[in-house]
Design a protein around this motif. Structure first.
Motif, short mmCIF file in Angstrom:
data_model
loop_
_atom_site.label_atom_id
_atom_site.label_comp_id
_atom_site.label_asym_id
_atom_site.label_seq_id
_atom_site.Cartn_x
_atom_site.Cartn_y
_atom_site.Cartn_z
N ALA A 97 106.89 75.86 0.87
CA ALA A 97 108.12 75.31 0.27
C ALA A 97 107.83 74.63 -1.06
O ALA A 97 108.53 74.87 -2.06
N CYS A 121 114.32 73.81 -2.38
CA CYS A 121 113.03 74.03 -1.70
C CYS A 121 112.86 73.07 -0.53
O CYS A 121 112.27 73.43 0.50
N ILE A 158 106.76 77.22 -3.73
CA ILE A 158 107.84 77.93 -4.40
C ILE A 158 108.35 77.11 -5.59
O ILE A 158 108.62 77.66 -6.66
N TRP A 159 108.45 75.80 -5.39
CA TRP A 159 108.90 74.93 -6.49
C TRP A 159 107.92 74.96 -7.65
O TRP A 159 108.30 75.11 -8.81
#
Length: 299
Positions: A185, A211, A188-189
């Motif tokens: 998570a 996210c 992804i950011w």
């Protein structure tokens, strides 16, 4: 005098491309695979049939399954993990001096990545044994390693998690899964920043909320998958074995599950029965169909 070795100089020369490939493999295919993997495992809480049916679907790839695993999972995992260790080793963590959220997230991303890598290697060893080599498996399986059998998916998973009284593996899996979820998570950011998708503070704040929501949702799925694996007792395991045997019998007779004793945890009675009776009947039926087709072609 330069202190760089040939290995470090290679990384430094190609760092731009390697970092982007590293962030990409963390999402595709590894991140997507983790989402699918946790969702499939969570289906066990619904029923043994749901979980076993999904495992049959995965193993329907047959002989090309090892190519899919190494090309889509293990190969990218080795690259992402080893390069991630190099990044973590060379990272300059300054959370002691600058206690900003972004600094903490940067530090947590490195630590969860290392923990996740160790966990994944333990997870693969625990359930799959790393290598499908019979003499090797004969040594590790009495130690409780490499004990997962795809055609007895639910029962062998629960038995493996209940080893040593169920006090060793469940906490390892819980910590490992949560670290994997956070690493994905938050990754992804950070990947969005690396690839220039969200650059402004406003865009980054918005992406951070998305996210976070994604991480909480996937974390919930991961907790469900974890509980589905660790909660069954002896009675539930015995019931699961009966369901798996029934599904195996039906699958073999229908022709969409190949006879593979090495993928089962129990003596393959179904295979013996099928070879003694069903296979003979299938051959006779197939021969009859070929005879009818030949007769039709001659008319």
């Amino acid at each position: 005098m330069s202190n760089s070795t040939p290995e470090t100089s290679f990384f430094l020369r190609h760092e731009f491309a390697l970092r982007r490939l590293h962030s990409l493999t963390g999402i595709v295919p590894l991140g997507l695979y983790m989402i699918v993997h946790l969702t499939v495992n969570a289906s066990l809480l619904n029923s043994v049939q749901s979980f076993q049916g999904a495992v049959y679907g995965i193993h329907s790839a047959g002989k090309i399954l090892p190519l899919v695993e190494w090309g889509g999972i293990f190969g990218p995992l080795l690259f992402h993990g080893l390069f991630g260790v190099w990044i973590a080793k060379n990272a300059k963590l300054n959370t002691n001096h600058y206690k900003y959220v972004s600094n903490r997230r940067y530090s947590w991303q490195r630590w969860t990545g290392v923990i996740a890598l160790v966990y994944l290697f333990l997870h693969i060893l625990h359930l799959h044994g790393w290598f499908h080599f019979e003499p090797y498996l004969a040594v590790i399986q009495p130690l409780g390693l490499g004990s997962f059998k795809p055609y007895n998916a639910a029962s062998t998973l629960a038995i493996a998690m209940n080893q040593f009284g169920g006090v060793v593996w469940p906490p390892i899996y819980l910590i490992g899964v949560l670290c994997c979820v956070y690493h994905l998570a938050n990754g992804i950011w950070t990947a969005g920043i690396t690839w220039g998708i969200w650059i402004s503070p406003t865009a980054q704040a918005r992406a951070s909320k998305v996210c976070t929501a994604f991480g909480l949702g996937l974390g919930f799925v991961g907790m469900v998958a974890w509980w589905a694996a660790v909660s069954p007792g002896d009675n539930e395991i015995e019931v699961a074995k009966k369901i798996e045997d029934r599904m195996y019998r039906v699958g073999v007779e229908a022709g969409y599950v190949p006879l593979m004793e090495e993928k089962r945890s129990q003596p393959d009675v179904v295979a013996e029965e099928f070879e003694a009776k069903g296979f003979v009947e299938y051959e006779a039926m197939e021969h009859s169909e070929e005879t009818e087709e030949l007769a039709d072609s001659q008319e």
